[in-house]
Design a protein around this motif. Structure first.
Motif, PDB file in Angstrom:
ATOM      1  N   PHE A   1       0.841  -1.194   0.000  1.00  0.00           N
ATOM      2  CA  PHE A   1       0.000   0.000   0.000  1.00  0.00           C
ATOM      3  C   PHE A   1       0.878   1.248   0.000  1.00  0.00           C
ATOM      4  N   THR A   2       0.544   2.201  -0.852  1.00  0.00           N
ATOM      5  CA  THR A   2       1.376   3.394  -1.017  1.00  0.00           C
ATOM      6  C   THR A   2       1.062   4.481   0.001  1.00  0.00           C
TER       7      THR A   2
ATOM      8  N   ASN B   1      -4.505   3.214  -0.249  1.00  0.00           N
ATOM      9  CA  ASN B   1      -4.003   3.799  -1.491  1.00  0.00           C
ATOM     10  C   ASN B   1      -4.771   5.050  -1.889  1.00  0.00           C
TER      11      ASN B   1
ATOM     12  N   SER C   1      -9.597   4.136  -4.627  1.00  0.00           N
ATOM     13  CA  SER C   1      -8.875   2.879  -4.779  1.00  0.00           C
ATOM     14  C   SER C   1      -9.830   1.712  -4.585  1.00  0.00           C
TER      15      SER C   1
END
Length: 128
Positions: free
Chosen positions: A61-62, A82, A86
């Motif tokens: 996960f960013t 995200n 998302s």
């Protein structure tokens, strides 16, 4: 002479949990275990003493994932790390323990894509 008993309950806060963690994570995906290890950085939430934000959940996960803290329990409400829009989301729960100066979070969480469960994961965060 009388004896009194006093119970002290310690509640973790986001500020107390802030720092870097080494994470050992295993997700069951399609019936097979997928182990991974990575680093996550936890920061205190601004405006909510009993919330912690942490990076890199599942090493994929960013954005940050947040967890709410009550005593030594962590709850990860359903969310999209995200970002808005998302299709990926997570939710889970766990506990916090401390031995000496080492803080450990043990979390079980689910990963969803478009609302369908794709992974059941167990992560062990250990303070660095």
């Amino acid at each position: 002479m009388s004896t009194q008993t006093r119970t002290v309950t310690v509640s973790w806060t986001g500020a107390l949990l802030a720092g870097s963690y080494t994470v050992a994570d295993t997700c069951m995906i399609g019936g097979s275990p997928v182990p991974d290890s990575y680093t996550s950085v936890a920061t205190a939430s601004v405006g909510n003493t009993y919330r912690v934000l942490f990076s890199n959940l599942s090493n994929s996960f960013t954005g940050n994932t947040y967890a709410d803290i009550v005593g030594n329990h962590i709850t990860i409400p359903n969310q999209a790390p995200n970002g808005t829009g998302s299709v990926d989301s997570v939710e889970g729960s766990g506990t916090i323990t401390q031995v000496g100066s080492v803080v450990r979070w043990d979390i079980t969480y689910n990963v969803y894509i478009s609302g369908s469960l794709v992974g059941i994961c167990t992560a062990h965060f250990v303070s660095q």
